[in-house]
Design an enzyme around this catalytic site. Structure first.
Site, PDB file in Angstrom:
ATOM      1  N   GLY A   1      -3.798  -4.908  -4.066  1.00  0.00           N
ATOM      2  CA  GLY A   1      -4.831  -3.958  -4.470  1.00  0.00           C
ATOM      3  C   GLY A   1      -4.138  -2.764  -5.071  1.00  0.00           C
ATOM      4  O   GLY A   1      -3.607  -1.936  -4.349  1.00  0.00           O
ATOM      5  N   HIS A   2      -4.069  -2.705  -6.395  1.00  0.00           N
ATOM      6  CA  HIS A   2      -3.375  -1.604  -7.042  1.00  0.00           C
ATOM      7  C   HIS A   2      -4.390  -0.661  -7.671  1.00  0.00           C
ATOM      8  O   HIS A   2      -5.258  -1.086  -8.411  1.00  0.00           O
ATOM      9  CB  HIS A   2      -2.420  -2.148  -8.116  1.00  0.00           C
ATOM     10  CG  HIS A   2      -1.247  -2.876  -7.519  1.00  0.00           C
ATOM     11  ND1 HIS A   2      -0.376  -3.638  -8.247  1.00  0.00           N
ATOM     12  CD2 HIS A   2      -0.803  -2.935  -6.245  1.00  0.00           C
ATOM     13  CE1 HIS A   2       0.548  -4.145  -7.443  1.00  0.00           C
ATOM     14  NE2 HIS A   2       0.307  -3.735  -6.229  1.00  0.00           N
TER      15      HIS A   2
ATOM     16  N   GLN B   1       2.620  -6.190  -2.704  1.00  0.00           N
ATOM     17  CA  GLN B   1       2.921  -6.171  -1.254  1.00  0.00           C
ATOM     18  C   GLN B   1       4.218  -5.371  -0.995  1.00  0.00           C
ATOM     19  O   GLN B   1       4.505  -4.462  -1.746  1.00  0.00           O
ATOM     20  CB  GLN B   1       3.020  -7.601  -0.688  1.00  0.00           C
ATOM     21  CG  GLN B   1       1.661  -8.315  -0.629  1.00  0.00           C
ATOM     22  CD  GLN B   1       1.295  -9.014  -1.921  1.00  0.00           C
ATOM     23  OE1 GLN B   1       2.100  -9.706  -2.512  1.00  0.00           O
ATOM     24  NE2 GLN B   1       0.070  -8.858  -2.381  1.00  0.00           N
TER      25      GLN B   1
ATOM     26  N   ASP C   1       0.816  -1.221   0.000  1.00  0.00           N
ATOM     27  CA  ASP C   1       0.000   0.000   0.000  1.00  0.00           C
ATOM     28  C   ASP C   1       0.850   1.271   0.000  1.00  0.00           C
ATOM     29  O   ASP C   1       0.463   2.288   0.568  1.00  0.00           O
ATOM     30  CB  ASP C   1      -0.971   0.030   1.206  1.00  0.00           C
ATOM     31  CG  ASP C   1      -1.870  -1.187   1.217  1.00  0.00           C
ATOM     32  OD1 ASP C   1      -2.292  -1.608   0.124  1.00  0.00           O
ATOM     33  OD2 ASP C   1      -2.129  -1.721   2.305  1.00  0.00           O
TER      34      ASP C   1
ATOM     35  N   LYS D   1       2.444   1.837  -5.219  1.00  0.00           N
ATOM     36  CA  LYS D   1       3.238   1.287  -6.339  1.00  0.00           C
ATOM     37  C   LYS D   1       2.471   1.354  -7.655  1.00  0.00           C
ATOM     38  O   LYS D   1       3.041   1.618  -8.699  1.00  0.00           O
ATOM     39  CB  LYS D   1       3.605  -0.181  -6.070  1.00  0.00           C
ATOM     40  CG  LYS D   1       4.519  -0.380  -4.897  1.00  0.00           C
ATOM     41  CD  LYS D   1       4.798  -1.846  -4.665  1.00  0.00           C
ATOM     42  CE  LYS D   1       3.612  -2.645  -4.197  1.00  0.00           C
ATOM     43  NZ  LYS D   1       3.086  -2.312  -2.874  1.00  0.00           N
TER      44      LYS D   1
HETATM   45  P1  IMP Z   1      -1.972 -12.924   2.679  1.00  0.00           P
HETATM   46  O1  IMP Z   1      -1.023 -12.379   1.653  1.00  0.00           O
HETATM   47  O2  IMP Z   1      -3.418 -12.773   2.284  1.00  0.00           O
HETATM   48  O3  IMP Z   1      -1.613 -14.319   3.108  1.00  0.00           O
HETATM   49  O4  IMP Z   1      -1.800 -12.022   3.987  1.00  0.00           O
HETATM   50  C1  IMP Z   1      -0.610 -12.022   4.763  1.00  0.00           C
HETATM   51  C2  IMP Z   1      -0.309 -10.617   5.296  1.00  0.00           C
HETATM   52  O5  IMP Z   1       0.058  -9.773   4.215  1.00  0.00           O
HETATM   53  C3  IMP Z   1      -1.495  -9.937   5.979  1.00  0.00           C
HETATM   54  O6  IMP Z   1      -0.989  -9.099   7.008  1.00  0.00           O
HETATM   55  C4  IMP Z   1      -2.093  -9.091   4.885  1.00  0.00           C
HETATM   56  O7  IMP Z   1      -2.830  -8.001   5.396  1.00  0.00           O
HETATM   57  C5  IMP Z   1      -0.820  -8.626   4.172  1.00  0.00           C
HETATM   58  N1  IMP Z   1      -1.029  -8.290   2.772  1.00  0.00           N
HETATM   59  C6  IMP Z   1      -1.205  -9.154   1.745  1.00  0.00           C
HETATM   60  N2  IMP Z   1      -1.312  -8.487   0.589  1.00  0.00           N
HETATM   61  C7  IMP Z   1      -1.196  -7.194   0.873  1.00  0.00           C
HETATM   62  C8  IMP Z   1      -1.181  -6.008   0.075  1.00  0.00           C
HETATM   63  O8  IMP Z   1      -1.284  -6.040  -1.169  1.00  0.00           O
HETATM   64  N3  IMP Z   1      -1.020  -4.843   0.735  1.00  0.00           N
HETATM   65  C9  IMP Z   1      -0.854  -4.782   2.079  1.00  0.00           C
HETATM   66  N4  IMP Z   1      -0.836  -5.860   2.858  1.00  0.00           N
HETATM   67  C10 IMP Z   1      -1.014  -7.058   2.265  1.00  0.00           C
END
Ligand code: IMP
Length: 468
Positions: free
Chosen positions: A39-40, A247, A12, A15
């Protein structure tokens, strides 16, 4: 000349906006890890595109590739393709044959694991099945995109994956995997322990049928590629490739705040193993770290500069701090330089993109954590265990605030038009991190990123990332 764009914090960072700007100079934009947990947001004038899987660069007309390091939820993929087409775009999206598929039982297992975990152990995942899909990949019972066009082989893979995942869900998480409970239920405490609608999550027949249908569509639209061969050919033909990280470094499975991380490598090495492009080709370019001027985090885990509830609520109000994918309120914190320093080292940043400079203008105070006090010592980098993280006390410096009323004009006029405080902040970061700030985001739109030195133009920063 290639470039890799990487989040330096918890995701977040903004990017998507930077990729969108740079994609104007790119032929191919490739995502190398993650899945629909990203989420882009790409904003063009009045139009906003929210993408979870397709590389944001396709909005600019670049070819979009999902590399083998991705885990692909095909429902989401085709939903995004169709929605872009409805809006008049013609997305050219390719998917690596070796990318893994996220199936309904992965999503089920993800949510079951989170529901079964004690509060302090829950990761706070996005619930999109990302962890279980990567577990299956490493455990060698995953399903790959290439399997979707081999019906008998696919059925065997689905059977194996269903039975392995079901055993874990039942034995470890005490989940009921055979009953279709219909409507989701909520527990008395508002949790989701029983709010899992199994539907057909573990029924191999409909799962195989639906994957075969996706396979047909992927094949008929010519979307399945050997990503490494495809990208290498483009690279050799002199085309420009942008590697789009999702991420961020602090939730990298190796270099993040483990175990409160995602299950892939958003860091620079991920661009190599997640695409099949050689290290030499990936390194033939720049690595830009995206840094937001404050910190936010969805999900659990260490965050030494976390603001108290009252200030976090105020900041959330200013910045709209809710997760793009989950809608959860983001935890808010001050900019944490030990984290960015760690990211700069792990990724070898040649430049930084500082985002949300306009948002920071609304803050009545800006603090920056320059180091931690850990066990009586001042440290400039991050620790590697959760107990050590919990003992880190941030050391803050306050920086001059700034304000402006016409960010559109500032964006148009360029760097020198930034308020003095914002330019001082940029200089402060360059000094602290020893990496030049090559782009500054002053709003969500394509025209609201001030590019000081375009990494894809090549000539403006040298291989050490120093201005030429
Ligand atoms: P997962 O990727 O759904 O397994 O989540 C693992 C951790 O990564 C959690 O804390 C999510 O909130 C975080 N996370 C996963 N994808 C994103 C992203 O695109 N932006 C911010 N945090 C993310």
């Amino acid at each position: 000349m290639n470039a890799t764009i990487i989040g330096s914090q918890f995701g977040d960072e903004g990017k998507g906006g930077l990729v969108d700007v740079l994609a104007a100079d790119a032929d191919v934009v490739v995502r190398y890890q993650g899945g629909a947990n990203a989420g882009h947001t790409v904003a063009h004038g009045e139009d906003t595109y929210k993408l979870r899987l397709i590389p944001s660069g396709v909005v600019q007309g670049a070819v979009g590739v999902l590399g083998n390091g991705c885990v692909v939820d095909l429902d989401t993929l085709f939903d995004e393709v169709d929605r872009l087409r409805e809006r008049g775009l013609d997305p050219d999206v390719r998917v690596a044959a070796c990318a893994h598929v996220v199936a309904p039982f992965h999503r089920f297992a993800d949510r079951a694991a989170e529901s079964a975990a004690a509060d302090e152990e829950a990761i706070g995942t996005t619930g999109n099945g990302i962890g279980p899909a990567y577990e299956a990949k490493a455990g060698r019972y995953g399903i790959r995109v290439g399997d979707l066009v081999e019906p008998e082989h696919l059925r065997a893979r689905v059977d194996a994956a269903v039975s392995r995942t079901r055993r874990v869900a039942e034995a470890d998480f005490d989940a009921e995997t055979t009953v279709n409970r219909g409507e989701a239920e909520t527990t008395d405490d508002g949790g989701t322990a029983t709010a899992i609608d199994t539907d057909d999550a573990f029924d191999p027949d409909p799962i195989t049928d639906s994957l075969l249908t996706f396979g047909d569509r992927l094949e008929s639209e010519g979307m399945i590629v050997d990503a490494g061969a495809f990208l290498t050919e483009r690279h050799r033909a002199g085309e420009t490739i942008l590697f789009e990280g999702a991420q961020g470094t602090q939730i990298d499975v190796d270099f993040g705040t483990y175990p409160f991380v995602t299950s892939s490598n958003p860091t620079a090495g991920g661009a190599i193993v997640g695409t099949g492009v050689s290290p030499r080709a990936v390194a033939d370019g720049h690595v830009v770290g995206v840094v937001k001027g404050y910190l936010s985090r969805v999900g659990n885990g260490p965050m030494p500069t976390e603001m108290d509830d009252e200030r976090a609520a105020t900041v959330r109000e200013l910045v709209g701090g809710f997760g793009t994918v989950t809608g959860r309120p983001r935890r808010m914190g001050w900019l944490d330089l030990p984290m960015v320093r760690h990211a700069a080292r792990v990724n070898g940043f040649t430049g930084l993109a500082l985002t949300h400079v306009d948002t920071l203008a609304a803050f009545d105070e800006i603090r920056v954590c320059t180091a931690y006090e850990l066990d009586g010592e001042r440290v400039a980098d991050v620790p590697s265990t959760i107990p050590a993280w919990e003992r880190c006390e941030p050391v803050y410096e306050s920086v001059e605030t700034w304000s402006a009323d016409d960010w559109g004009r500032i964006a148009e006029s360029g760097y020198d038009a930034l308020p003095d405080g914002a330019r001082a902040f940029v200089a402060f970061l360059e000094d602290q991190l020893d990496v030049p700030v090559v782009a500054i985001g002053v709003g969500p739109g394509r025209d609201e990123t001030i590019v000081r030195r375009n990494p894809l133009a090549g000539q403006q920063i040298d291989t050490e990332g120093r201005p030429t």
